[in-house]
Design an enzyme around this catalytic site. Structure first.
Site, PDB file in Angstrom:
ATOM      1  N   GLU A 110      57.085   4.904  91.928  1.00  6.11           N
ATOM      2  CA  GLU A 110      56.137   5.589  91.284  1.00  6.11           C
ATOM      3  C   GLU A 110      56.692   6.419  90.023  1.00  6.11           C
ATOM      4  O   GLU A 110      57.659   6.939  90.383  1.00  6.11           O
ATOM      5  CB  GLU A 110      55.392   6.548  92.469  1.00  6.11           C
ATOM      6  N   HIS A 157      52.686  -3.155  89.083  1.00  2.00           N
ATOM      7  CA  HIS A 157      51.695  -3.388  90.081  1.00  2.00           C
ATOM      8  C   HIS A 157      50.642  -4.086  89.750  1.00  2.00           C
ATOM      9  O   HIS A 157      49.989  -5.021  90.336  1.00  2.00           O
ATOM     10  CB  HIS A 157      51.200  -1.904  90.293  1.00  2.00           C
TER      11      HIS A 157
END
Length: 275
Positions: A110, A157
């Site tokens: 992330e 993603h």
């Protein structure tokens, strides 16, 4: 005079500690099977849509997690939140090539970034700092080396969930990862050479769907330019042609797909006579 008895007791306790429990399995680690591979096949990149403090809270106190969190501080650094040997919950419903549910086969990273905001002029994405990208490349090189990650397996993603995710978005500098030798990139001269032909004759939608699936995307194979297909084309464009990612199957997108799925042949080794 009390030293000897104490040493004797310590030796006795140490000896007892080496005696295996009768309930413990008897394991012999002297053999290793040929048919095995690393559990980690992919690295998935995300943005957090938040600042560092809120990102830390979300990724440590909820069911959502990641192996690493890259901060947006002046000197960015990584929080290690989940050990690489364990699964983190970062990918969700996902697919790439033969794999589904990529949580079990990937490392999630992330990156602190606010994502996008809707404006009167349309959706506006936030850039990543160069310091963040520099740190990310260092970590990715380390992960690739340790887990032998293939160049086509460092993904966003949105690559693995194109119907529901946008991250890391069109401002993520994938080309820098390519320049660092981490991902495959279509050679610009080959792309430019193919564009004129596709301007004259654009392939049918079914061709785009087949090529996208060959790259790895989960895409319909119905020959129709439906919304699901447009979503996948748009995700592909945000990575390889971020100047325009409207989901339209145009000539440049066709050329990019053609080059990505048509690698250059490997030149044969010279024969002994030719040396």
């Amino acid at each position: 005079m009390k030293i000897v008895p104490l040493l004797a007791v310590a030796a006795l306790l140490a000896g007892c500690a080496t005696v295996p429990s009768p309930d413990a399995p008897r394991l012999d680690h002297s053999l290793s099977a040929r048919g095995q591979s690393d559990r980690i096949k992919y690295v998935i990149l995300h943005y957090t849509v938040s600042d560092t403090p809120r990102s830390v809270k979300t990724l440590t106190t909820t069911d959502v997690s990641a192996h690493y969190l890259l901060t947006d501080t002046e000197q960015p650094f990584f929080y290690t939140l989940v050990d690489e040997s364990r699964q983190s919950n970062h990918a969700g419903i996902s697919s790439w090539k033969i794999y589904n549910q990529l949580n079990s086969a990937s490392i999630g990273i992330e990156i602190v970034n606010p994502g996008f905001k809707e404006t009167a002029e349309g959706r506006v994405y936030a850039p990543f700092s160069q310091a963040q990208i520099d740190q990310l490349i260092v970590l990715l090189k380390d992960i690739v080396k340790r887990h032998n990650i293939a160049p086509g397996n460092i993904l966003g993603h949105n690559d693995i969930a194109p119907q529901r995710k946008q991250d890391p978005g069109p401002l993520f500098p994938w080309k820098q990862l390519a320049d660092a030798g981490l991902i495959t990139w279509p050679e610009s001269s080959r792309v430019l050479a193919r564009v004129p032909g596709y301007l004259q004759q654009l392939p049918e939608v079914a061709w785009f769907q087949r090529k996208l699936a060959e790259v790895g995307y989960a895409v319909p194979q119905n020959g129709e330019l439906d919304q699901a297909t447009r979503n996948v084309i748009s995700v592909f464009q945000t990575k390889y042609r971020p100047s325009l990612y409207d989901g339209t199957p145009d000539a440049e997108t066709a050329a990019l797909l053609d080059v990505l799925t048509s690698p250059l042949p490997v030149a044969p080794a010279p024969s002994p006579e030719g040396r």
